[in-house]
Motif scaffolding. Structure first.
Motif, mmCIF file in Angstrom:
data_model
loop_
_atom_site.group_PDB
_atom_site.id
_atom_site.type_symbol
_atom_site.label_atom_id
_atom_site.label_comp_id
_atom_site.label_asym_id
_atom_site.label_seq_id
_atom_site.Cartn_x
_atom_site.Cartn_y
_atom_site.Cartn_z
ATOM 1 N N GLU A 97 0.838 -1.199 0.000
ATOM 2 C CA GLU A 97 0.000 0.000 0.000
ATOM 3 C C GLU A 97 0.875 1.252 0.000
ATOM 4 N N THR A 98 0.270 2.379 -0.357
ATOM 5 C CA THR A 98 0.966 3.666 -0.316
ATOM 6 C C THR A 98 0.006 4.763 0.103
ATOM 7 N N ASN A 99 0.376 5.518 1.126
ATOM 8 C CA ASN A 99 -0.383 6.692 1.561
ATOM 9 C C ASN A 99 0.478 7.942 1.421
ATOM 10 N N ALA A 100 -0.192 9.064 1.219
ATOM 11 C CA ALA A 100 0.476 10.367 1.274
ATOM 12 C C ALA A 100 -0.023 11.087 2.517
ATOM 13 N N LEU A 101 0.892 11.541 3.347
ATOM 14 C CA LEU A 101 0.537 12.325 4.524
ATOM 15 C C LEU A 101 0.659 13.804 4.170
ATOM 16 N N LEU A 102 -0.406 14.543 4.412
ATOM 17 C CA LEU A 102 -0.475 15.963 4.079
ATOM 18 C C LEU A 102 -0.502 16.778 5.361
ATOM 19 N N PHE A 103 0.213 17.894 5.367
ATOM 20 C CA PHE A 103 0.325 18.695 6.576
ATOM 21 C C PHE A 103 -0.075 20.153 6.361
ATOM 22 N N HIS A 104 -0.426 20.525 5.141
ATOM 23 C CA HIS A 104 -0.767 21.915 4.850
ATOM 24 C C HIS A 104 -2.237 22.170 5.135
ATOM 25 N N GLU A 105 -2.546 23.294 5.769
ATOM 26 C CA GLU A 105 -3.917 23.582 6.194
ATOM 27 C C GLU A 105 -4.886 23.672 5.024
ATOM 28 N N ASP A 106 -4.419 24.116 3.849
ATOM 29 C CA ASP A 106 -5.321 24.225 2.703
ATOM 30 C C ASP A 106 -5.779 22.850 2.221
ATOM 31 N N ARG A 107 -4.848 21.874 2.188
ATOM 32 C CA ARG A 107 -5.234 20.535 1.736
ATOM 33 C C ARG A 107 -6.127 19.862 2.779
ATOM 34 N N ILE A 108 -5.826 20.073 4.044
ATOM 35 C CA ILE A 108 -6.697 19.514 5.083
ATOM 36 C C ILE A 108 -8.083 20.126 4.983
ATOM 37 N N ALA A 109 -8.162 21.407 4.658
ATOM 38 C CA ALA A 109 -9.460 22.070 4.490
ATOM 39 C C ALA A 109 -10.217 21.498 3.300
ATOM 40 N N ASP A 110 -9.516 21.174 2.211
ATOM 41 C CA ASP A 110 -10.168 20.553 1.052
ATOM 42 C C ASP A 110 -10.788 19.218 1.432
ATOM 43 N N LEU A 111 -10.037 18.416 2.170
ATOM 44 C CA LEU A 111 -10.540 17.113 2.593
ATOM 45 C C LEU A 111 -11.688 17.267 3.593
ATOM 46 N N GLU A 112 -11.610 18.285 4.427
ATOM 47 C CA GLU A 112 -12.688 18.560 5.379
ATOM 48 C C GLU A 112 -13.982 18.893 4.644
ATOM 49 N N ARG A 113 -13.899 19.716 3.599
ATOM 50 C CA ARG A 113 -15.104 20.059 2.835
ATOM 51 C C ARG A 113 -15.734 18.817 2.207
ATOM 52 N N ASP A 114 -14.908 17.948 1.647
ATOM 53 C CA ASP A 114 -15.438 16.712 1.074
ATOM 54 C C ASP A 114 -16.093 15.846 2.143
ATOM 55 N N PHE A 115 -15.463 15.774 3.310
ATOM 56 C CA PHE A 115 -16.008 14.951 4.390
ATOM 57 C C PHE A 115 -17.368 15.479 4.841
ATOM 58 N N LEU A 116 -17.488 16.785 4.987
ATOM 59 C CA LEU A 116 -18.763 17.372 5.417
ATOM 60 C C LEU A 116 -19.847 17.158 4.373
ATOM 61 N N GLN A 117 -19.475 17.190 3.084
ATOM 62 C CA GLN A 117 -20.448 16.892 2.039
ATOM 63 C C GLN A 117 -20.866 15.425 2.101
ATOM 64 N N ASP A 118 -19.917 14.557 2.361
ATOM 65 C CA ASP A 118 -20.242 13.134 2.476
ATOM 66 C C ASP A 118 -21.173 12.871 3.653
ATOM 67 N N LEU A 119 -21.005 13.627 4.737
ATOM 68 C CA LEU A 119 -21.927 13.480 5.866
ATOM 69 C C LEU A 119 -23.358 13.810 5.445
ATOM 70 N N LYS A 120 -23.506 14.823 4.592
ATOM 71 C CA LYS A 120 -24.844 15.190 4.112
ATOM 72 C C LYS A 120 -25.446 14.081 3.249
ATOM 73 N N ASP A 121 -24.592 13.315 2.600
ATOM 74 C CA ASP A 121 -25.055 12.221 1.742
ATOM 75 C C ASP A 121 -25.122 10.899 2.500
ATOM 76 N N SER A 122 -25.020 10.978 3.820
ATOM 77 C CA SER A 122 -24.990 9.766 4.649
ATOM 78 C C SER A 122 -26.071 9.834 5.720
ATOM 79 N N GLN A 123 -26.303 8.699 6.355
ATOM 80 C CA GLN A 123 -27.251 8.612 7.462
ATOM 81 C C GLN A 123 -26.513 8.123 8.701
ATOM 82 N N GLU A 124 -26.657 8.861 9.804
ATOM 83 C CA GLU A 124 -25.982 8.466 11.031
ATOM 84 C C GLU A 124 -26.689 7.293 11.683
ATOM 85 N N LEU A 125 -25.905 6.362 12.177
ATOM 86 C CA LEU A 125 -26.445 5.231 12.917
ATOM 87 C C LEU A 125 -26.769 5.666 14.341
#
Length: 475
Positions: free
Chosen positions: A421-449
């Motif tokens: 396997e291969t992962n990339a670790l990101l430490f810049h606040e802008d990239r973390i913010a991009d991933l955060e936006r995607d995660f919050l959108q995914d929450l809207k497309d999901s149902q909490e258990l």
């Protein structure tokens, strides 16, 4: 009576062998003993061929080992980050232990001369990858777990063929199990154009050499040594939402420019050597980079040919220092005891721990194994969502504003201990913010258990989950 005694002796011998060989991995031992109990002879044969400890084979480690000359060249050309205070996040000034572990466990250095772009879903990823391939001048190194002979696969092949005809070095690596349906005829045009291709552990030789359980799950593209891609997306129509059952396919990939591409290049060349025995060398593989960005990025490669478990170790270390949040997106959640404990302790300590997993699975056995952890973890304060827009295949971990991980590794035992396997670790606040936006959108497309409702599920479902949990170390 004599036959019964012989059968008992054989069974005890088989069980004892498994216990002795798997003493370091109790969960694996229990899973294989369960299979042995159900299928006394067949189970032991499967264990012999599938559970061989790959990393103990010195010859394999040498064949895919580190090229010291290449490593020295990479280190000399890279802009290295040597102190916690040089990291973009001020939080690292108080994370000296984590910083030291990342530098040692990841093998590849943390570099500070990078720019990155988060690619959300197949359309954006394929567009960026094809653009990079079409602009190639020197070489294209492409590794994928799944390669389909469909519209998408043929599109990529045609572009690789065209570049090979132009004199660009083209090397294509695919996995023998992930691409098991792929026929050799698919590669005919590429071979005629002068391109090279290789299969990583083909099915039949892998079975006889007891390597079948160890798959190359990486998805890496390196173009001219200056641009690289890594993430969850393979090559096939399903990643464009064309799977008849799964429908919309949610995924995350990463485009990199800068010194982190050296890390991807090194991983590809080692895998190529493992698959072919060849160690191609060319000054153009490691060109000097003109620094276009100041992002800190680290490439972390894990695999059974290593003495450590780098991906597992780096993720566990990051989870252990979380203060505010741990947000995880994964299609397969089958943690080992240490990851499970880290998440439970974090949630008990007030950290916002959220996981997004599929509602529509591509594997029902894995889904049942994942759900077997929900009751236990939710009782500690961990929150689960199930993605309902389609199938979610992204592999993303966000820890505070400290760091994020994007790559090929799932949060499961196979990715931690068996797969390449291969992962990339990101430490810049802008990239973390991009991933955060995607995660919050995914929450809207999901149902909490909800815990009470989940506990009222039918007994049949509980039994399925318990059985899948028992077999989960082998999934």
């Amino acid at each position: 009576m004599h036959w019964l005694l012989v059968v008992l002796i054989v069974f005890v011998f088989q069980a004892g062998t498994i216990l002795v060989l798997e003493y370091r991995r109790p969960a694996n031992a229990m899973a294989w003993l369960f299979i042995l109990f159900l299928f006394p002879i067949v189970g032991f044969i499967l264990y012999y061929f599938l559970a061989h400890e790959y990393r103990r084979r010195r010859r394999v480690r040498r064949r895919g080992g580190i090229d010291e000359q290449r490593r020295a060249e990479i280190m000399s050309k890279s802009h290295l980050i040597g102190e916690p205070g040089d990291m973009p996040s001020p939080e690292f000034e108080h994370q000296e232990r984590l910083f030291k572990l990342l530098r040692k466990a990841g093998a590849a250095p943390i570099t500070g001369c990078n720019s990155s772009r988060v690619l959300t879903n197949g359309e954006a990823t394929y567009e960026a990858m094809l653009h990079a391939i079409r602009s190639a001048k020197h070489h294209i190194h492409f590794s994928t777990y799944i390669l389909r002979d469909d519209e998408t696969g043929r599109l990529f092949r045609s572009e690789l063929v065209r570049k090979a005809q132009e004199g660009v070095q083209v090397r294509l690596l695919y996995d023998g199990i992930g691409s098991i349906k792929l026929k050799r005829s698919y590669f005919g045009p590429l071979k005629e154009a002068g391109g090279e291709f290789a299969c990583f552990f083909p099915l039949r030789p892998a079975f006889m050499k007891k390597r079948m359980n160890y798959r190359n799950h990486r998805k890496i593209l390196v173009v001219d040594g200056t641009k690289g891609f890594v993430g969850g997306i393979n090559v096939g129509d399903e990643y464009l939402g064309k799977h008849p059952r799964l429908g919309f396919w949610r995924d995350t990939h990463l485009e990199l420019e800068g010194d982190a591409v050296y890390g991807l290049q090194e991983v590809f060349l080692k895998d190529w050597q493992t698959a072919t025995g060849q160690n191609p060398k060319d000054p153009g593989f490691l060109p000097l980079h003109h620094c276009k960005g100041k992002e800190a990025v680290q490439i972390v490669a894990g695999g059974p040919n290593r003495r450590d478990d780098a991906i597992h170790e780096t993720l566990f270390a990051a989870l252990s220092v979380a203060k505010e949040r741990i947000w995880i997106t994964t299609p397969y959640f089958i943690p080992d005891a240490s990851i499970l404990m880290a998440l439970k302790i974090a949630a008990m300590s007030g950290v916002d721990v959220r996981l997004i997993v599929p509602f529509v699975p591509d594997s029902y056995l894995v889904m049942h194994a994942t759900l077997s952890y929900v009751d236990e973890m939710m009782s500690y304060g961990v929150r689960f969502w199930q993605y309902k827009r389609g199938f979610i295949h992204a592999k993303v971990v966000i820890v505070d504003n400290l760091m994020a991980s994007v790559g090929t590794a799932n949060m499961d035992l196979r990715s931690f201990f068996s797969n390449f396997e291969t992962n990339a670790l990101l430490f810049h606040e802008d990239r973390i913010a991009d991933l955060e936006r995607d995660f919050l959108q995914d929450l809207k497309d999901s149902q909490e258990l909800e815990l009470t409702a989940f506990r009222s599920r039918p007994r049949k479902e509980k039994a399925k989950q318990a059985l899948a949990r028992m077999l989960s170390p082998l999934l």
